[in-house]
Motif scaffolding. Structure first.
Motif, PDB file in Angstrom:
ATOM      1  N   VAL A 175      -9.422 -40.531 -10.313  1.00 31.44           N
ATOM      2  CA  VAL A 175     -10.529 -40.275  -9.395  1.00 31.44           C
ATOM      3  C   VAL A 175      -9.947 -39.811  -8.071  1.00 31.44           C
ATOM      4  O   VAL A 175      -8.975 -40.386  -7.572  1.00 31.44           O
ATOM      5  CB  VAL A 175     -11.381 -41.543  -9.181  1.00 31.44           C
ATOM      6  CG1 VAL A 175     -12.452 -41.297  -8.127  1.00 31.44           C
ATOM      7  CG2 VAL A 175     -12.007 -42.007 -10.492  1.00 31.44           C
ATOM      8  N   GLU A 176     -10.516 -38.763  -7.518  1.00 30.41           N
ATOM      9  CA  GLU A 176     -10.221 -38.376  -6.140  1.00 30.41           C
ATOM     10  C   GLU A 176     -11.460 -38.646  -5.314  1.00 30.41           C
ATOM     11  O   GLU A 176     -12.550 -38.132  -5.624  1.00 30.41           O
ATOM     12  CB  GLU A 176      -9.832 -36.909  -6.026  1.00 30.41           C
ATOM     13  CG  GLU A 176      -9.439 -36.519  -4.606  1.00 30.41           C
ATOM     14  CD  GLU A 176      -9.241 -35.018  -4.414  1.00 30.41           C
ATOM     15  OE1 GLU A 176      -8.715 -34.630  -3.351  1.00 30.41           O
ATOM     16  OE2 GLU A 176      -9.632 -34.247  -5.309  1.00 30.41           O
ATOM     17  N   ALA A 177     -11.331 -39.446  -4.272  1.00 33.60           N
ATOM     18  CA  ALA A 177     -12.462 -39.809  -3.424  1.00 33.60           C
ATOM     19  C   ALA A 177     -12.070 -39.621  -1.972  1.00 33.60           C
ATOM     20  O   ALA A 177     -11.207 -40.341  -1.460  1.00 33.60           O
ATOM     21  CB  ALA A 177     -12.886 -41.253  -3.686  1.00 33.60           C
ATOM     22  N   ASP A 178     -12.671 -38.637  -1.328  1.00 33.31           N
ATOM     23  CA  ASP A 178     -12.404 -38.346   0.085  1.00 33.31           C
ATOM     24  C   ASP A 178     -10.906 -38.237   0.368  1.00 33.31           C
ATOM     25  O   ASP A 178     -10.386 -38.764   1.362  1.00 33.31           O
ATOM     26  CB  ASP A 178     -13.030 -39.413   0.983  1.00 33.31           C
ATOM     27  CG  ASP A 178     -14.556 -39.319   1.031  1.00 33.31           C
ATOM     28  OD1 ASP A 178     -15.105 -38.276   0.600  1.00 33.31           O
ATOM     29  OD2 ASP A 178     -15.199 -40.276   1.488  1.00 33.31           O
TER      30      ASP A 178
ATOM     31  N   SER B 243     -15.860 -44.773  -5.149  1.00 36.19           N
ATOM     32  CA  SER B 243     -16.478 -43.492  -5.477  1.00 36.19           C
ATOM     33  C   SER B 243     -17.886 -43.387  -4.909  1.00 36.19           C
ATOM     34  O   SER B 243     -18.273 -42.351  -4.357  1.00 36.19           O
ATOM     35  CB  SER B 243     -16.522 -43.316  -6.996  1.00 36.19           C
ATOM     36  OG  SER B 243     -15.231 -43.308  -7.560  1.00 36.19           O
TER      37      SER B 243
ATOM     38  N   ALA C 248     -17.939 -42.762  -1.165  1.00 40.92           N
ATOM     39  CA  ALA C 248     -17.259 -41.551  -0.695  1.00 40.92           C
ATOM     40  C   ALA C 248     -18.249 -40.398  -0.552  1.00 40.92           C
ATOM     41  O   ALA C 248     -19.290 -40.352  -1.223  1.00 40.92           O
ATOM     42  CB  ALA C 248     -16.149 -41.164  -1.658  1.00 40.92           C
TER      43      ALA C 248
ATOM     44  N   THR D 287     -16.283 -36.734  -4.339  1.00 42.60           N
ATOM     45  CA  THR D 287     -15.501 -37.334  -5.419  1.00 42.60           C
ATOM     46  C   THR D 287     -15.343 -36.350  -6.576  1.00 42.60           C
ATOM     47  O   THR D 287     -16.202 -35.513  -6.821  1.00 42.60           O
ATOM     48  CB  THR D 287     -16.165 -38.615  -5.969  1.00 42.60           C
ATOM     49  OG1 THR D 287     -17.447 -38.292  -6.521  1.00 42.60           O
ATOM     50  CG2 THR D 287     -16.315 -39.660  -4.897  1.00 42.60           C
ATOM     51  N   ARG D 288     -14.234 -36.512  -7.268  1.00 41.86           N
ATOM     52  CA  ARG D 288     -13.991 -35.797  -8.535  1.00 41.86           C
ATOM     53  C   ARG D 288     -13.352 -36.781  -9.504  1.00 41.86           C
ATOM     54  O   ARG D 288     -12.656 -37.695  -9.092  1.00 41.86           O
ATOM     55  CB  ARG D 288     -13.069 -34.587  -8.338  1.00 41.86           C
ATOM     56  CG  ARG D 288     -13.665 -33.483  -7.487  1.00 41.86           C
ATOM     57  CD  ARG D 288     -12.766 -32.258  -7.471  1.00 41.86           C
ATOM     58  NE  ARG D 288     -11.493 -32.524  -6.803  1.00 41.86           N
ATOM     59  CZ  ARG D 288     -10.421 -31.727  -6.883  1.00 41.86           C
ATOM     60  NH1 ARG D 288     -10.465 -30.633  -7.627  1.00 41.86           N
ATOM     61  NH2 ARG D 288      -9.308 -32.034  -6.227  1.00 41.86           N
ATOM     62  N   ARG D 289     -13.590 -36.574 -10.804  1.00 36.85           N
ATOM     63  CA  ARG D 289     -13.060 -37.474 -11.816  1.00 36.85           C
ATOM     64  C   ARG D 289     -12.471 -36.669 -12.977  1.00 36.85           C
ATOM     65  O   ARG D 289     -12.962 -35.599 -13.317  1.00 36.85           O
ATOM     66  CB  ARG D 289     -14.151 -38.402 -12.361  1.00 36.85           C
ATOM     67  CG  ARG D 289     -14.772 -39.300 -11.322  1.00 36.85           C
ATOM     68  CD  ARG D 289     -15.966 -40.073 -11.877  1.00 36.85           C
ATOM     69  NE  ARG D 289     -15.564 -41.101 -12.830  1.00 36.85           N
ATOM     70  CZ  ARG D 289     -15.865 -41.079 -14.126  1.00 36.85           C
ATOM     71  NH1 ARG D 289     -16.544 -40.061 -14.639  1.00 36.85           N
ATOM     72  NH2 ARG D 289     -15.477 -42.065 -14.908  1.00 36.85           N
TER      73      ARG D 289
END
Length: 242
Positions: A80-83, A99, A102, A105-107
């Motif tokens: 996960v990318e969050a902020d 998530s 934020a 977000t991307r997963r």
């Protein structure tokens, strides 16, 4: 930077093996033992604790989160990318609070199959190598997932104890009230008043305060709140009124 957030405990071989994998992968950035006594087997309580710790970490930190009672089952491994912060671990709710709070977000679902993967230690065999790759500028070894629409209460505070430290201070999943009214806190049938710090209460007096993680904490000056009130992770707390 890589930050390890687990329920492994501080003894035993598991933390050392995680460090060894990261070193073998050529990681030269600092590897921080952020927490290894997160609530055991409890990804939902740990999710609120992780969310409280993230703001103090540098942008671009890669968190390896392993509170994983379902290791070896069908639960998915994810990134996960969050902020601008990265999180690698199981898709079991551990990253949901981060998530949901934020802005962006991307997963991804991790699709890599390591040459060696124990069914009981994905932290060492899967999550740590993936975190090392991301920290060194590599791409995510997985497929992108659609954006998740979290229930409205996912980002909400948790009206329960989420962590008890070595002093017996009980950390809740509540953030402090944002208005001027400072309510009392209902704990185990008692109403506790707010104090700015421990020493503002008399020795042996119970209180609540805002701790260094910006979470509401129940404490006893020079004593153990957990012992006084019989608290454990999951014990309920609620706001009261003055």
């Amino acid at each position: 930077m890589i930050a390890l957030f687990t329920d492994f405990g501080w003894s035993g071989p598991y933390v050392g093996q995680m460090h060894a994998v990261l070193a073998r992968a050529g990681v030269t950035d600092p590897v921080i033992d952020l927490m290894h006594d997160a609530p055991a087997f409890d990804p939902l309580a740990s999710a609120h604790l992780l969310a409280a710790l993230v703001p103090s970490m540098p942008a671009g930190t890669v968190f390896v989160g392993v509170i994983d009672p379902g290791v070896g089952t069908a639960r998915a491994p994810v990134v996960v990318e969050a902020d601008g912060q990265w999180f690698v671990g199981p898709d079991n709710g551990l990253f949901d609070v981060v998530s949901a709070r934020a802005t962006d977000t991307r997963r991804w679902r991790i699709t890599r199959a390591p040459e060696r993967q124990s069914v009981t230690f994905h932290g060492r065999d899967l999550f740590a190598p993936v975190a090392a790759e991301i920290a060194q500028g590599g791409s995510v070894p997985g497929r992108a997932l659609p954006l998740t629409e979290y229930p409205d209460d996912t980002a909400a505070d948790r009206e329960a104890i989420i962590y008890i430290d070595a002093f017996g201070n009980a950390v809740t999943g509540l953030r402090p009230p944002r208005n001027r009214i400072v309510p009392v806190l209902n704990v185990a049938g008692r109403c506790l008043s707010h104090r700015r710090t421990f020493a503002d209460a008399a020795p042996g007096e119970a209180l609540w305060l805002v701790n260094s993680m910006d979470l509401v904490e129940i404490a006893v000056n020079r004593g153990s709140a957990a012992e006084m009130f019989g608290l454990s992770v999951g014990s309920r707390v609620t706001w009261g009124v003055n």
